[in-house]
Motif scaffolding. Structure first.
Motif, PDB file in Angstrom:
ATOM      1  N   LEU A 199      -8.757   5.793  -5.994  1.00 51.67           N
ATOM      2  CA  LEU A 199      -8.961   5.483  -4.583  1.00 51.67           C
ATOM      3  C   LEU A 199      -8.975   6.722  -3.695  1.00 51.67           C
ATOM      4  O   LEU A 199      -9.582   6.721  -2.641  1.00 51.67           O
ATOM      5  N   CYS A 200      -8.271   7.762  -4.128  1.00 57.05           N
ATOM      6  CA  CYS A 200      -8.115   8.869  -3.191  1.00 57.05           C
ATOM      7  C   CYS A 200      -7.595  10.126  -3.865  1.00 57.05           C
ATOM      8  O   CYS A 200      -6.821  10.050  -4.813  1.00 57.05           O
ATOM      9  N   GLN A 248       0.561   3.638  -9.954  1.00 54.39           N
ATOM     10  CA  GLN A 248      -0.745   3.023 -10.161  1.00 54.39           C
ATOM     11  C   GLN A 248      -0.775   2.237 -11.472  1.00 54.39           C
ATOM     12  O   GLN A 248       0.127   2.346 -12.304  1.00 54.39           O
ATOM     13  N   GLY A 270      -3.657  -3.341 -14.955  1.00 56.39           N
ATOM     14  CA  GLY A 270      -4.570  -3.581 -13.845  1.00 56.39           C
ATOM     15  C   GLY A 270      -5.176  -4.967 -13.931  1.00 56.39           C
ATOM     16  O   GLY A 270      -4.643  -5.878 -14.562  1.00 56.39           O
ATOM     17  N   PHE A 294       0.865  -1.183   0.000  1.00 55.27           N
ATOM     18  CA  PHE A 294       0.000   0.000   0.000  1.00 55.27           C
ATOM     19  C   PHE A 294       0.896   1.225   0.000  1.00 55.27           C
ATOM     20  O   PHE A 294       1.806   1.342   0.834  1.00 55.27           O
ATOM     21  N   ILE A 338      -3.226   7.284  -3.673  1.00 56.32           N
ATOM     22  CA  ILE A 338      -2.982   5.938  -3.159  1.00 56.32           C
ATOM     23  C   ILE A 338      -2.719   5.012  -4.327  1.00 56.32           C
ATOM     24  O   ILE A 338      -3.392   5.085  -5.358  1.00 56.32           O
ATOM     25  N   ALA A 339      -1.745   4.145  -4.169  1.00 51.31           N
ATOM     26  CA  ALA A 339      -1.463   3.103  -5.153  1.00 51.31           C
ATOM     27  C   ALA A 339      -1.344   1.768  -4.440  1.00 51.31           C
ATOM     28  O   ALA A 339      -0.959   1.705  -3.262  1.00 51.31           O
ATOM     29  N   LEU A 340      -1.670   0.701  -5.171  1.00 51.10           N
ATOM     30  CA  LEU A 340      -1.510  -0.671  -4.686  1.00 51.10           C
ATOM     31  C   LEU A 340      -0.575  -1.369  -5.673  1.00 51.10           C
ATOM     32  O   LEU A 340      -1.009  -2.139  -6.523  1.00 51.10           O
ATOM     33  N   ASN A 353      -9.749   0.107 -13.098  1.00 47.02           N
ATOM     34  CA  ASN A 353     -10.311   0.527 -11.809  1.00 47.02           C
ATOM     35  C   ASN A 353      -9.527  -0.015 -10.619  1.00 47.02           C
ATOM     36  O   ASN A 353      -9.996   0.071  -9.491  1.00 47.02           O
ATOM     37  N   TRP A 354      -8.345  -0.580 -10.859  1.00 50.40           N
ATOM     38  CA  TRP A 354      -7.610  -1.214  -9.761  1.00 50.40           C
ATOM     39  C   TRP A 354      -7.267  -0.220  -8.668  1.00 50.40           C
ATOM     40  O   TRP A 354      -7.623  -0.387  -7.515  1.00 50.40           O
ATOM     41  N   ASP A 355      -6.564   0.861  -9.004  1.00 53.88           N
ATOM     42  CA  ASP A 355      -6.177   1.812  -7.958  1.00 53.88           C
ATOM     43  C   ASP A 355      -6.121   3.259  -8.438  1.00 53.88           C
ATOM     44  O   ASP A 355      -5.545   4.118  -7.758  1.00 53.88           O
TER      45      ASP A 355
END
Length: 452
Positions: free
Chosen positions: A139-140, A115, A235, A105, A149-151, A134-136
């Protein structure tokens, strides 16, 4: 029913969120150490790092350091990476089965570059709008223009007792190609080279096989998907029918003083196109003295049938190429102080890879039929065929160790002062000035890196 929060309120939420995460991480360091001990007894590790800094740019008043990314904010502090991870590492050799994985995270200004942005807002061949992953991406913090934010990693890993041992990753993971990388602890310098920024992938989605042939040879490869840029930065939910390949090897000498790495990707651009997207990179590392490391790095990439719109081409379709050459030299002056030098030439031959400011281009999307970027004015973006040159000189100082501080946490603190010079020359076209209407710029940066 959707609730629209005013942009200032969103910015305040982003700042509060980042501050809480930052200060709570520091204040609970002892608790984290206890958790780490608990997890380690079960071969599970929890950790992370914090990286932030300031880049002073005397020639810039518009907020961005031109096409330089990661440390792209001019003349004010940015929290680049607050990265948390949980992982269970698997054995790399042996005759038993083992299973693990990792999840990362990231919060900070580097999130937008980390991202899954491999499905761009417009098809690079036809210019038609695409539905982004739409993965990340959402998010913010869009209204903050900088924080997000990235995952960047979410994968399972398996060790299979095949031959000398086969390790398999399945999911979303950082690319094994190249020398520099996204995670701050894996780089000597605060800024990154253009080669990493726009010449190589950051992440992949798919499978990655690693096989140790013997003590000298490591083979890697696998299928990758989910991208409309040839398997780069993919993604989970778009372009899953577009499969590409990743392959390469690493050779190491018996004494481990020399390593040679070759890898690359190849595949169709997207599910809507039979055009190809490919690149390769070569990394040679040579320990030329006990405390001195020399690294040579070369990249070549090509994407076919690209629709180009820049300062030279207007709605022209042609193959786009990029190429680079880098040299790195690192020397440990003492156990707590190291000096590094990096020089690079990067050619964006057709004006396809390196827009300025990159953040505004990366944040582009189509909303209710309108093209917009939450990071700034789209009209401020420029790009053209050009040669980019940069030279960086920097230090890595283990401050707490030098000052005799006993805290286990603070002894991992690294302070990194850097000075960097950038210059651009337009390639077979009119003059280009992406550095606040200058052809060059000088950056003075100071950042800190704290792993825990």
């Amino acid at each position: 029913m959707s609730i629209k929060i005013k942009s200032k309120a969103k910015l305040l939420i982003a700042i509060i969120f980042g501050s809480v995460l930052f200060y709570s991480t520091i204040s609970t360091a002892s608790y984290i150490n206890k958790l780490q001990n608990f997890f380690q007894s079960r071969n599970v590790e929890f950790g992370g790092w914090i990286n932030g800094g300031v880049t002073i740019n005397p020639s810039q008043s518009g907020g961005y350091n031109g096409p330089v990314i990661f440390a792209d904010q001019a003349n004010h502090f940015q929290l680049n990476q607050l990265n948390l991870f949980v992982r269970r590492s698997v054995i790399s050799e042996g005759n038993i089965w083992d299973i693990g994985g990792r999840f990362d995270f990231m919060f900070g200004t580097d999130a937008i570059y980390t991202q899954a942005f491999g499905v761009p807002p417009f098809d690079v061949n036809s210019g038609e709008p695409l539905k982004r992953s739409n993965w990340d991406l959402d998010l913010c913090c869009n209204s903050s223009r900088t924080y997000g934010i990235a995952l960047p990693q979410a994968y399972l890993e398996l060790h299979a007792p095949v031959g000398n041992g086969l390790n398999i990753k399945f999911g979303h993971f950082y690319t094994p190609t190249g020398f520099e990388t996204v995670p701050a602890p894996d780089n000597f310098f605060y800024t990154r080279a253009y080669t990493l920024n726009v010449g190589e992938p950051f992440t992949h989605t798919g499978m990655l096989f690693n096989y140790t042939l013997n003590q000298n040879w490591l083979l890697l490869g696998g299928p990758i998907t989910g991208s409309a840029t040839g398997g780069w930065d993919a993604g989970w939910d778009k372009q899953l029918g577009n499969w590409a390949g990743l392959a390469g090897f690493t050779w190491s000498s018996d004494n481990r003083e020399t390593t040679f790495h070759f890898s690359g990707t190849y595949g169709n651009v997207s599910t809507r196109s039979d055009e190809t997207w490919a690149f390769y990179n070569v990394v040679l590392q040579q320990k030329i003295a006990p405390r001195t490391l020399l690294v040579l790095h070369h990249v070549y990439g090509e994407a076919s049938g690209i629709l180009l719109n820049n300062l030279k081409y207007s709605s022209v379709i042609k193959n786009a190429r990029w190429i680079s050459a880098l040299v790195h030299l690192y020397h440990d002056l003492t156990n707590n102080l190291a000096i590094g030098f990096r020089a690079e030439w990067f050619r964006d031959e057709d004006g396809f890879r390196n827009p300025s400011p990159f953040r505004i281009a990366a944040a582009t999307n189509v909303v209710n039929g309108l093209v917009t970027s939450y990071a700034g004015d789209l009209n401020s973006i420029t790009i053209t065929p050009a040669d980019y040159y940069d030279i960086t000189l920097g230090l890595n100082w283990k401050a707490a160790r030098s000052l005799g501080i006993k805290s286990k946490l603070w002894r991992k603190l690294i302070v990194r002062p850097n000075i960097r010079y950038d210059r651009v020359d337009a390639y077979h076209t009119s003059a280009y000035r992406p550095f606040a209407n200058h052809k060059d710029q000088i950056l003075f940066s100071l950042d800190f890196l704290l792993s825990f």
